[in-house]
Write a protein that holds these residues in place. Structure first.
Motif, PDB file in Angstrom:
ATOM      1  N   UNK A  45       0.864  -1.172   0.000  1.00 45.10           N
ATOM      2  CA  UNK A  45       0.000   0.000   0.000  1.00 45.10           C
ATOM      3  C   UNK A  45       0.903   1.225   0.000  1.00 45.10           C
ATOM      4  N   UNK A  46       0.712   2.087  -0.991  1.00 41.30           N
ATOM      5  CA  UNK A  46       1.552   3.263  -1.125  1.00 41.30           C
ATOM      6  C   UNK A  46       1.001   4.452  -0.364  1.00 41.30           C
ATOM      7  N   UNK A  73      -2.127  12.903  -3.482  1.00 42.43           N
ATOM      8  CA  UNK A  73      -2.254  14.237  -2.887  1.00 42.43           C
ATOM      9  C   UNK A  73      -3.646  14.833  -3.051  1.00 42.43           C
ATOM     10  N   UNK A  74      -4.364  14.473  -4.112  1.00 41.85           N
ATOM     11  CA  UNK A  74      -5.684  15.054  -4.328  1.00 41.85           C
ATOM     12  C   UNK A  74      -6.800  14.084  -3.956  1.00 41.85           C
ATOM     13  N   UNK A  75      -6.729  12.835  -4.449  1.00 43.64           N
ATOM     14  CA  UNK A  75      -7.822  11.892  -4.196  1.00 43.64           C
ATOM     15  C   UNK A  75      -7.767  11.294  -2.791  1.00 43.64           C
ATOM     16  N   UNK A  76      -6.604  11.299  -2.159  1.00 45.01           N
ATOM     17  CA  UNK A  76      -6.383  10.698  -0.839  1.00 45.01           C
ATOM     18  C   UNK A  76      -6.564   9.182  -0.842  1.00 45.01           C
ATOM     19  N   UNK A  77      -6.561   8.570  -2.021  1.00 43.70           N
ATOM     20  CA  UNK A  77      -6.667   7.118  -2.150  1.00 43.70           C
ATOM     21  C   UNK A  77      -5.257   6.547  -2.218  1.00 43.70           C
ATOM     22  N   UNK A  78      -5.000   5.502  -1.450  1.00 46.06           N
ATOM     23  CA  UNK A  78      -3.683   4.865  -1.449  1.00 46.06           C
ATOM     24  C   UNK A  78      -3.617   3.820  -2.559  1.00 46.06           C
ATOM     25  N   UNK A  79      -2.572   3.855  -3.404  1.00 41.38           N
ATOM     26  CA  UNK A  79      -2.441   2.814  -4.429  1.00 41.38           C
ATOM     27  C   UNK A  79      -2.061   1.485  -3.790  1.00 41.38           C
ATOM     28  N   UNK A  80      -2.562   0.402  -4.374  1.00 41.57           N
ATOM     29  CA  UNK A  80      -2.319  -0.931  -3.838  1.00 41.57           C
ATOM     30  C   UNK A  80      -1.711  -1.800  -4.933  1.00 41.57           C
ATOM     31  N   UNK A  81      -0.666  -2.531  -4.588  1.00 43.12           N
ATOM     32  CA  UNK A  81      -0.021  -3.488  -5.488  1.00 43.12           C
ATOM     33  C   UNK A  81      -0.315  -4.874  -4.932  1.00 43.12           C
TER      34      UNK A  81
END
Length: 179
Positions: A13-14, A18-26
């Motif tokens: 989890x990254x 900065x804008x969406x506040x959603x964490x990218x997931x691998x």
């Protein structure tokens, strides 16, 4: 793209966007991924991407509208108070109600549609868990993530005694390789 160095059941989890506040997931992609597992993983990745896109658009609209409102209030009244911002927030909520309602319905629909593929993928994963874990550990050993403590050669530092700043932090290295 870096090789998949995640173990079964792991995911990275990254930091939040900065804008969406959603964490990218691998997500972990098994070498012998079945069609059901691939379908479920792709549904999860697609869901995360859709959430990111919605919140990116929503938060961009909100911030742009807030800046426009603040400029208008400064031009009209010379200041923008907390009460003025509360009026803007209420107005924004009323304007975006339909969009948020549609988003929430799509999330519920998407989650219900993911139940059966998730159950199928879970059942297949449970049947193959032992073989996969052994194979993944072997791949990691080949990549140098593990070492034989009894092998001859220079003494390798133990994680609990690692005080030298030049030593590689494998977890940080793995995380940096994905982002």
């Amino acid at each position: 793209q870096p090789p998949n160095t995640l173990l079964p059941g792991q995911f990275l989890v990254g930091p939040p966007h900065t804008i969406s506040n959603i964490r990218p997931v691998k997500f972990h992609v098994p070498a012998d991924e079945t069609a059901a597992e691939r379908q479920y993983r792709e549904l999860r990745e697609h869901a995360a991407q859709r959430d990111h896109e919605f919140w990116l658009d929503n938060n961009t609209r909100f911030e742009q509208g807030k800046q426009d409102f603040e400029r208008r209030m400064l031009d009209e009244a010379g200041e923008c108070t907390a009460d003025d911002l509360a009026r803007y927030f209420k107005q924004y909520q009323e304007e975006s109600y339909g969009r948020h309602l549609a988003y929430n319905r799509s999330v519920w629909r998407r989650n219900v549609q993911m139940v059966w593929p998730g159950v199928k993928a879970w059942a297949q994963e449970v049947r193959r868990r032992g073989r996969r874990r052994t194979a993944a550990l072997a791949r990691h050993a080949e990549q140098g993530y593990f070492f034989d403590a009894h092998a001859p050669g220079p003494e390798r530092p133990r994680a609990d005694k690692a005080k030298d700043k030049d030593e590689v932090d494998r977890r940080a290295e793995k995380i940096r390789s994905y982002y």
